[in-house]
Design a protein around this motif. Structure first.
Motif, mmCIF file in Angstrom:
data_model
loop_
_atom_site.group_PDB
_atom_site.id
_atom_site.type_symbol
_atom_site.label_atom_id
_atom_site.label_comp_id
_atom_site.label_asym_id
_atom_site.label_seq_id
_atom_site.Cartn_x
_atom_site.Cartn_y
_atom_site.Cartn_z
ATOM 1 N N ILE A 141 -4.328 5.889 4.594
ATOM 2 C CA ILE A 141 -3.598 6.030 5.849
ATOM 3 C C ILE A 141 -2.935 7.396 5.926
ATOM 4 C CG2 ILE A 141 -1.690 5.102 7.244
ATOM 5 C CD1 ILE A 141 -2.181 2.396 5.795
ATOM 6 N N SER A 142 -3.021 8.033 7.091
ATOM 7 C CA SER A 142 -2.180 9.194 7.403
ATOM 8 C C SER A 142 -1.558 8.943 8.767
ATOM 9 C CB SER A 142 -2.997 10.486 7.398
ATOM 10 O OG SER A 142 -4.040 10.425 8.344
ATOM 11 N N ARG A 143 -0.364 9.505 9.003
ATOM 12 C CA ARG A 143 0.336 9.214 10.251
ATOM 13 C C ARG A 143 1.112 10.428 10.762
ATOM 14 N NH1 ARG A 143 4.417 4.626 7.592
ATOM 15 N NH2 ARG A 143 5.746 6.049 6.419
ATOM 16 N N ASP A 144 1.174 10.513 12.083
ATOM 17 C CA ASP A 144 1.863 11.617 12.738
ATOM 18 C C ASP A 144 2.520 11.082 14.014
ATOM 19 O OD1 ASP A 144 2.754 14.096 13.584
ATOM 20 O OD2 ASP A 144 0.828 14.634 14.490
ATOM 21 N N PRO A 145 3.861 11.040 14.073
ATOM 22 C CA PRO A 145 4.794 11.457 13.031
ATOM 23 C C PRO A 145 4.845 10.440 11.889
ATOM 24 C CG PRO A 145 5.994 10.512 14.874
ATOM 25 C CD PRO A 145 4.559 10.580 15.310
ATOM 26 N N ASP A 146 5.525 10.823 10.829
ATOM 27 C CA ASP A 146 5.566 10.007 9.623
ATOM 28 C C ASP A 146 6.639 8.930 9.750
ATOM 29 O OD1 ASP A 146 5.159 9.067 7.079
ATOM 30 O OD2 ASP A 146 6.421 10.596 6.125
ATOM 31 N N ILE A 147 6.358 7.920 10.592
ATOM 32 C CA ILE A 147 7.278 6.793 10.750
ATOM 33 C C ILE A 147 6.495 5.491 10.635
ATOM 34 C CG2 ILE A 147 8.936 8.051 12.176
ATOM 35 C CD1 ILE A 147 7.813 6.546 14.602
ATOM 36 N N GLN A 157 -1.789 9.496 2.750
ATOM 37 C CA GLN A 157 -2.362 10.815 2.541
ATOM 38 C C GLN A 157 -1.741 11.828 3.502
ATOM 39 O OE1 GLN A 157 -6.936 9.820 1.454
ATOM 40 N NE2 GLN A 157 -6.441 9.567 3.592
ATOM 41 N N LYS A 158 -1.908 13.089 3.152
ATOM 42 C CA LYS A 158 -1.514 14.230 3.983
ATOM 43 C C LYS A 158 0.012 14.325 4.088
ATOM 44 C CE LYS A 158 -5.797 13.968 6.669
ATOM 45 N NZ LYS A 158 -6.412 13.849 8.031
ATOM 46 N N GLY A 159 0.478 15.441 4.673
ATOM 47 C CA GLY A 159 1.911 15.641 4.822
ATOM 48 C C GLY A 159 2.610 15.690 3.482
ATOM 49 N N LYS A 160 3.693 14.953 3.367
ATOM 50 C CA LYS A 160 4.502 14.982 2.149
ATOM 51 C C LYS A 160 3.890 14.188 0.999
ATOM 52 C CE LYS A 160 7.380 10.944 3.306
ATOM 53 N NZ LYS A 160 8.700 10.504 3.801
ATOM 54 N N TYR A 161 2.794 13.451 1.274
ATOM 55 C CA TYR A 161 2.300 12.495 0.293
ATOM 56 C C TYR A 161 1.430 13.161 -0.768
ATOM 57 C CZ TYR A 161 4.230 9.168 3.545
ATOM 58 O OH TYR A 161 5.100 8.483 4.360
ATOM 59 N N GLY A 217 0.791 -1.218 0.000
ATOM 60 C CA GLY A 217 0.000 0.000 0.000
ATOM 61 C C GLY A 217 0.826 1.272 0.000
ATOM 62 N N PHE A 218 2.125 1.148 0.322
ATOM 63 C CA PHE A 218 2.981 2.333 0.398
ATOM 64 C C PHE A 218 3.600 2.634 -0.959
ATOM 65 C CE2 PHE A 218 6.892 4.649 1.200
ATOM 66 C CZ PHE A 218 6.485 5.597 2.134
ATOM 67 N N PRO A 219 3.571 3.899 -1.386
ATOM 68 C CA PRO A 219 2.945 5.063 -0.767
ATOM 69 C C PRO A 219 1.555 5.376 -1.343
ATOM 70 C CG PRO A 219 4.352 5.817 -2.521
ATOM 71 C CD PRO A 219 4.413 4.307 -2.561
ATOM 72 N N MET A 220 1.026 4.497 -2.181
ATOM 73 C CA MET A 220 -0.182 4.846 -2.934
ATOM 74 C C MET A 220 -1.362 5.177 -2.035
ATOM 75 S SD MET A 220 1.918 2.678 -4.626
ATOM 76 C CE MET A 220 1.324 1.028 -4.282
ATOM 77 N N THR A 221 -1.474 4.475 -0.906
ATOM 78 C CA THR A 221 -2.638 4.653 -0.046
ATOM 79 C C THR A 221 -2.402 5.670 1.073
ATOM 80 O OG1 THR A 221 -1.968 2.807 1.374
ATOM 81 C CG2 THR A 221 -3.390 2.296 -0.498
ATOM 82 N N LYS A 273 4.511 11.042 -4.579
ATOM 83 C CA LYS A 273 4.255 9.617 -4.781
ATOM 84 C C LYS A 273 4.791 9.149 -6.133
ATOM 85 C CE LYS A 273 -0.067 9.396 -2.107
ATOM 86 N NZ LYS A 273 -1.510 9.087 -2.190
ATOM 87 N N ALA A 274 4.512 9.907 -7.180
ATOM 88 C CA ALA A 274 4.953 9.510 -8.524
ATOM 89 C C ALA A 274 6.471 9.439 -8.595
ATOM 90 C CB ALA A 274 4.408 10.488 -9.559
ATOM 91 N N ASP A 275 7.152 10.425 -8.026
ATOM 92 C CA ASP A 275 8.612 10.427 -8.037
ATOM 93 C C ASP A 275 9.166 9.251 -7.239
ATOM 94 O OD1 ASP A 275 8.587 12.699 -9.577
ATOM 95 O OD2 ASP A 275 9.014 14.072 -7.927
ATOM 96 N N TYR A 276 8.559 8.986 -6.084
ATOM 97 C CA TYR A 276 9.020 7.884 -5.232
ATOM 98 C C TYR A 276 8.832 6.544 -5.942
ATOM 99 C CZ TYR A 276 9.339 4.673 -1.286
ATOM 100 O OH TYR A 276 9.688 3.634 -0.457
#
Length: 595
Positions: free
Chosen positions: A539-545, A316-320, A310-314, A325-328
């Protein structure tokens, strides 16, 4: 039994050893192998420069203030080389440490255990093959039929239905007669429990025709067939075999199952040998057999595509952002392509075939994932391999195409037989409603009439003592909050269910889940791969880990037995009966939550 020995991984003369600086040193051996050496006063520690997660290389961590941490270029995992513990994600792996030996002249040697190669037990010389004696026929995805002598062995049959709930569908149309081919096989190998390899819709059809077909799996800590008794599939001849031991099929044919070094709890790979000719199938293993593999095998097969997460397609928020996503994704696919080419180059098989990556996000509701989750091309990988290793024969398979190993070893131009002209290669119909409607029957399950299912489920799951709070939100197919759907918090520090986030510092995940899939998973006590790998959440997460302990638990360590929902519902029947008994006049009494 062969004795285990140490081998020298790297030698530094006295001059180079003296030039080691305080802190982190990156160095290479003459043959290009990469190492990290950490020096602090008189203490020296060392390891290979390879991340244990997915094999990426470490570089200096610009956020490191103490000069002890390196960062992986692949998924940004961080390693403290002073103690060889991964610090991001926390509570995950320990890095394998090399033994440092100082010579009397001040030089250094880095030593590592060199385990004996199990395939060298009872070695057999390669005998001359006749055309047609060993053939490999590609079916779909990771499914291949090996014929050797008079025996037929099929790998990872996925011939029908979706995988990961409703997220993955077959890209290729199975050849005509594929199910009959499967039913007539002498044995089947299933590499691991992911549903694109352990396909219960396929096995259901197989069990109706031949329930006693011999199926072989490795002795993983999470049993491959852990869900069999609840699946409705009747298979009666499943064989769990130890790792690294030859299993004899007949006088000439044998096979050996090996575990993955990164995911030993579930992933395996396979070596098949016939008359001394070896076929290596690494399937989905991240580090098959911990990186120790036979060289110069006759055929090597491996995954190639990427995008199986699912990473990083699913996210959201922050750097995503869409650009990030396309570059990654583009960078990651290129890294995977180079890694596979490098692995093939190092092992030098005579024939290489990329497979186990032919899936598509075909359901219309997943059009966004299909568009952004660009996968590697098998032809591009084979072109890269040919550029590096022109003597290696590469095979880009189509459904029904067959490789004749004897002809390939003799470089016959007709070693590969393609399917007849006009054969349908790509699927154009998947019968979505049949499978999605079945999943969605979980939505109306009686347990979800009672909010206390939430506490019952997470108590059953058994994950706690971790400073993480999650918000779980039920949604429609387009990830919009569902009217009447559940929206709740779970605090895993003390396994409580607060109405608002706690005031203390804590990590936070917000997970939106398609209601049909999350309720299907909860009702049946399934692993969360259906949600995460199947692109069925956001999914969104804080912090991004990345929370390794959390995801590992819900993706591979949930209890083997399902939640006892019958007892859960009986508790409400008891309450209901007691209330009615006390007051016959309360004819409108409703069942209430037990807690």
């Amino acid at each position: 039994m062969m004795a285990q020995v140490c081998r020298t991984a790297l030698t530094l003369d006295a001059s180079n050893a003296r030039n080691l600086k305080e802190g982190i040193n990156f160095t290479k051996s003459p043959d290009g192998q990469c190492f990290i050496i950490y020096k602090h006063q008189d203490t020296i520690k060392a390891c290979r420069n390879q991340c244990k997660h997915q094999g990426g290389h470490f570089i200096k961590d610009i956020e490191d203030m103490d000069g002890r941490t390196v960062r992986c270029t692949k998924h940004y995992w961080k390693l403290n080389v002073a103690n060889m513990q991964y610090v991001n994600p926390p509570d995950s792996f320990l890095q394998d440490e090399l033994e440092v030996v100082q010579s009397v002249d001040g030089g250094l040697k880095l030593l590592e255990l060199d385990p004996p190669d199990p395939w060298d037990t009872d070695p057999r010389p390669a005998q001359e093959l006749q055309p047609g004696e060993i053939t490999l026929t590609y079916i779909t995805h990771a499914c291949m039929e090996l014929k050797a002598g008079g025996k037929s062995m099929v790998f990872d049959p996925w011939l029908t239905g979706p995988a990961f709930a409703r997220g993955w569908w077959l890209l290729h149309e199975p050849p005509k007669g594929a199910m009959e081919q499967l039913c007539q096989a002498d044995l089947i190998y299933i590499s691991h429990m992911h549903s694109d390899h352990l396909s219960f819709p396929t096995l259901q059809l197989l069990s109706e025709k031949r329930p006693d077909i011999p199926i072989y799996v490795g002795d993983t800590s999470r049993p491959v067939f852990w869900y069999l008794n609840r699946s409705g599939v009747n298979l009666t001849n499943i064989n769990v075999v130890p790792f690294g031991i030859w299993q004899n099929v007949d006088e000439h044919l044998r096979f050996m199952i090996l575990m993955d070094g990164v995911h030993p709890e579930m992933d395996t790979c396979l070596i098949v040998e016939y008359k001394g000719h070896m076929i290596l199938n690494t399937v989905d293993c991240t580090r098959p057999n911990n990186g120790h593999l036979p060289r110069n095998v006759d055929v090597m097969m491996s995954d190639f595509a990427g995008g199986a997460s699912g990473f990083p397609m699913t996210f959201q928020k922050g750097k995503y952002t869409e650009t990030w996503k396309a570059d990654y994704i583009k960078a990651e696919r290129r890294k995977l392509l180079n890694y596979k080419a490098q692995l093939v180059d190092s092992l030098q098989p005579k024939v290489y075939c990329p497979f186990a990556g032919y899936f598509i996000e075909a359901h219309p509701a997943d059009r966004y994932i299909k568009d952004i989750n660009i996968k590697n091309s098998p032809a591009e990988l084979n072109a890269l391999i040919k550029d590096r290793c022109p003597d290696i024969i590469t095979w880009t398979p189509l459904p029904g195409s067959t490789l004749d190993l004897a002809k390939a070893l003799m470089h016959h131009k007709d070693a590969i037989t393609e399917p007849p002209s006009g054969t349908q290669v790509f699927k154009d119909s998947w019968h979505f409603d049949v499978y999605v409607d079945k999943l969605n029957t979980a939505i109306s399950s009686e347990i979800f009439e009672h909010k206390s299912w939430i506490q019952a489920y997470y108590n059953w799951a058994g994950f706690q003592d971790y400073n993480l709070v999650i918000r779980m939100i039920e949604t429609d197919d387009d990830f919009q909050p569902l009217d009447g759907g559940y929206d709740y918090l779970v605090d895993f520090l003390d396994l409580s269910f607060p109405s608002v986030r706690p005031q203390r510092d804590h990590a936070y995940l917000e997970i939106q889940n398609r209601v049909g899939v999350i309720r299907h998973v909860v009702l049946n006590g399934l692993l969360w791969d259906d949600l995460y790998i199947g692109f069925n959440n956001r999914i969104s997460r804080d912090p991004d880990i990345y929370h390794h302990r959390f995801w590992k638990h819900f993706q591979s360590e949930l209890p083997l037995s399902a939640p006892d929902w019958d007892s859960f519902l009986r508790s409400f029947s008891t309450i209901f009966t007691c209330v009615i008994g006390k007051s016959q006049s309360k004819s409108t009494c409703k069942r209430g939550d037990a807690y």
